[in-house]
Design an enzyme around this catalytic site. Structure first.
Site, PDB file in Angstrom:
ATOM      1  N   ASP A   1       6.342  -0.340   4.654  1.00  0.00           N
ATOM      2  CA  ASP A   1       5.604   0.746   5.303  1.00  0.00           C
ATOM      3  C   ASP A   1       6.465   2.009   5.464  1.00  0.00           C
ATOM      4  O   ASP A   1       7.629   1.922   5.860  1.00  0.00           O
ATOM      5  CB  ASP A   1       5.175   0.246   6.696  1.00  0.00           C
ATOM      6  CG  ASP A   1       4.275   1.217   7.429  1.00  0.00           C
ATOM      7  OD1 ASP A   1       3.125   1.400   7.011  1.00  0.00           O
ATOM      8  OD2 ASP A   1       4.739   1.818   8.432  1.00  0.00           O
TER       9      ASP A   1
ATOM     10  N   GLU B   1       5.762   2.158   0.297  1.00  0.00           N
ATOM     11  CA  GLU B   1       4.767   3.171   0.640  1.00  0.00           C
ATOM     12  C   GLU B   1       5.474   4.505   0.856  1.00  0.00           C
ATOM     13  O   GLU B   1       6.176   4.687   1.848  1.00  0.00           O
ATOM     14  CB  GLU B   1       4.003   2.806   1.919  1.00  0.00           C
ATOM     15  CG  GLU B   1       2.859   3.780   2.164  1.00  0.00           C
ATOM     16  CD  GLU B   1       2.485   4.002   3.617  1.00  0.00           C
ATOM     17  OE1 GLU B   1       1.329   4.341   3.885  1.00  0.00           O
ATOM     18  OE2 GLU B   1       3.356   3.867   4.504  1.00  0.00           O
TER      19      GLU B   1
HETATM   20  C1  NOJ Z   1       1.322   3.703   7.113  1.00  0.00           C
HETATM   21  C2  NOJ Z   1       0.249   2.712   7.420  1.00  0.00           C
HETATM   22  O1  NOJ Z   1      -0.480   2.437   6.255  1.00  0.00           O
HETATM   23  C3  NOJ Z   1      -0.588   3.305   8.518  1.00  0.00           C
HETATM   24  O2  NOJ Z   1      -1.774   2.576   8.735  1.00  0.00           O
HETATM   25  C4  NOJ Z   1       0.257   3.372   9.749  1.00  0.00           C
HETATM   26  O3  NOJ Z   1      -0.458   4.012  10.785  1.00  0.00           O
HETATM   27  C5  NOJ Z   1       1.551   4.151   9.492  1.00  0.00           C
HETATM   28  N1  NOJ Z   1       2.183   3.815   8.252  1.00  0.00           N
HETATM   29  C6  NOJ Z   1       2.554   3.880  10.587  1.00  0.00           C
HETATM   30  O4  NOJ Z   1       3.061   2.587  10.481  1.00  0.00           O
END
Ligand code: NOJ
Length: 529
Positions: free
Chosen positions: A202, A266
């Site tokens: 993430d 991500e």
């Molecule tokens: C990316 C995640 O996909 C999202 O849902 C989240 O709110 C943020 N990162 C923070 O972790």
């Protein structure tokens, strides 16, 4: 010659957002035993791996992306034993399981943060990012939270501010501290030891911030209506150079396990910057740094062709491409493009070169569900209302079956945590399984074709062109000489095809409606040439 591609290159990933997939205990929230009962849907669809968004113990300030214990399962989702059962059941069906790993921040309820905030001298003080107030008592600098407001919150007890790229309840870990690094790498080992096949990491682009706390420059393109977080350019809070070394450390951990465990990052970054996340000599990076560029590219043949060419050209040697068309943070595909073009988009996603990721519900063309203001769950929408930033509309429960109460998602008497879409009696998995013209049938056919045709899963891409609404490219499998041509009409006009188009393998329209000389609006074809 045997195919040497790894499963994460050949395969297709399916994202499950566990709150909304399948509830098994009637509390209105999906859970791990629920996912287990629906694994056969994923097998029937034909995907290879399931990525499960966070299910760890959490106060749910950001619905699980605020982790309070990295080594457990929140009671709302089940138990660790449920997880082990789910993993075994997935593996028994040949499905890989990818977990969501959230290294940038924890919950403010995580014991580490509780200790850290207890006093300035606490041994865990430096596990998070604490700074003195500015001379006027305000936040240390102008950094902004992604979810609105300053990225700093004052702790009145110790008189310092903590940094949070997201909610105040999601304090950022200090990855410059070696103890943090070790503790977080151990989290990877914990799940790898249990047998998971990889991680989606993430918010990796947020892992470091400028140590000198330099102010972010103003964004002169910002205007009302855009996210308030975009008022500044995140020059000093995103994509800092130290991150590559940490990704390499994560990669070394996953690589120390057998079985080709995959690491997916991500990172919402421009193409040129994204490429750094593939790593470099001596510092391996992600197997797949998520490519989100289809989400922000206009749905026009020229623009998409240009994106494909630029992305392919930018890939480092050996870098494997990947494509994403939706996730739990973005508006639903069918709401962005309409149902007809969503079919074309499915054909694009599943015929491009590179690993595709499908978000749950896209396979039945789920649409955004409007959420009345008094029912909003997403903390982003609550903090920054009315700009359309809220993510609830794309997170509503899966409709499984019109014949079951609550579409089969939860018990008859339960209140689903978000409402079912109003179209669930007609748009649901069971109905689409029976309908050969459904979105589900198209996804299943595309996935079967991708599995059967090495040209699609591992072949080269060539002749990418976009003009007048029509996007085309070829996929080539050199060992067998197989050559496929993909033609997609993203426009409103019927396109005339050159003669000798080839034999139709698959169409987005019922085959009876296809004509070798014309490509209608929203028609897509896979041809053997
Ligand atoms: C990316 C995640 O996909 C999202 O849902 C989240 O709110 C943020 N990162 C923070 O972790």
């Amino acid at each position: 010659m045997p195919d040497t591609h790894a499963w994460w290159q050949r395969g297709v990933i399916y994202q499950v957002y566990p709150r909304s997939f399948q509830d098994s205990d009637g509390d209105g929230v999906g859970d791990l035993p629920g996912i287990l009962t629906r694994l056969d849907h994923l097998v029937a669809l034909g995907v290879d791996a399931v990525w499960i968004s966070p299910f760890y113990p959490s106060p749910m300030a950001d619905f699980g992306y605020d982790v309070a214990d990295h080594r457990g399962v929140d009671p709302v989702f089940g138990t660790l034993a449920d997880f082990d059962r789910l993993l075994a059941a997935a593996h028994a069906r040949g499905l890989r399981v990818i977990l969501d790993y959230v290294p940038n921040h924890t919950s403010d309820c995580h014991p580490w943060f509780q200790e850290s905030r207890a006093s300035r001298r606490n041994p865990k003080r430096d596990w998070y990012i604490w700074r003195d107030p500015a001379p006027d008592g305000g936040p240390p600098n102008n950094w902004l939270s992604e979810f609105g407001g300053p990225a700093w919150t004052l702790d009145p007890t110790t008189g310092q501010y903590w940094y949070h790229a997201y909610l105040p309840q999601q304090p950022d870990l200090n990855w410059r501290n070696p103890a943090v690094r070790e503790a977080m790498l151990d989290v990877l080992r914990f799940w790898l030891d249990r047998g998971v096949d990889g991680f989606r990491v993430d918010a990796i682009h947020h892992l470091f911030e400028d140590e000198r706390l330099r102010a972010n420059p103003p964004n002169l393109d910002w205007r009302p209506g855009l996210s308030p977080a975009r008022r500044v350019i995140r020059a000093h809070t995103m994509d800092q150079p130290e991150v590559q070394e940490v990704v390499a450390a994560m990669r070394r951990v996953t690589d120390s396990y057998p079985g080709n465990r995959a690491l997916i990052g991500e990172a919402y970054l421009p193409i040129e910057r994204l490429m750094a996340y593939y790593g470099a000599d001596g510092a391996p990076g992600f197997h797949l740094p998520f490519n989100f560029h289809l989400l922000s590219t206009p749905w026009e043949a020229e623009a998409v062709a240009d994106l494909i060419r630029r992305y392919e050209a930018a890939l480092p040697p050996g870098g494997w491409p990947n494509w994403v068309l939706g996730n739990h943070d973005r508006a639903r595909l069918a709401s962005r493009l309409g149902q007809a073009q969503a079919r074309v988009a499915a054909m694009l996603l599943l015929t491009l070169r590179g690993t595709p990721t499908i978000y749950q519900g896209e396979e039945i063309g789920m649409e955004d569900v409007p959420i009345p203001p008094d029912s909003v769950q997403d903390p982003w929408e609550r903090r920054v209302p009315g700009l359309g930033l809220g993510r609830d509309p794309a997170r509503t429960p899966m409709p499984w079956d019109a014949a079951a109460p609550q579409a089969g998602f939860t018990a008859a008497a339960a209140l689903p945590w978000l409402p079912l879409g109003p179209d669930w009696t007609t748009r649901n998995v069971a109905a689409q399984q029976r309908d050969p013209g459904s979105m589900f049938a198209l996804y299943r056919a595309l996935l079967a074709l991708r599995r059967a045709e090495p040209a699609l899963s591992v072949g080269a891409i060539a002749a990418v062109a976009g003009e007048g609404g029509m996007l085309c490219y070829e996929r080539l499998h050199a060992p067998t000489g197989r050559r496929l041509r993909i033609l997609l009409n993203l426009g409103l006009e019927t396109q005339r095809l050159e003669d000798g188009g080839g034999r139709v393998l698959l169409s987005t329209l019922p085959v009876a409606e296809t004509n070798p000389r014309w490509l209608r609006s929203a028609e897509g074809l896979v041809l053997v040439v």
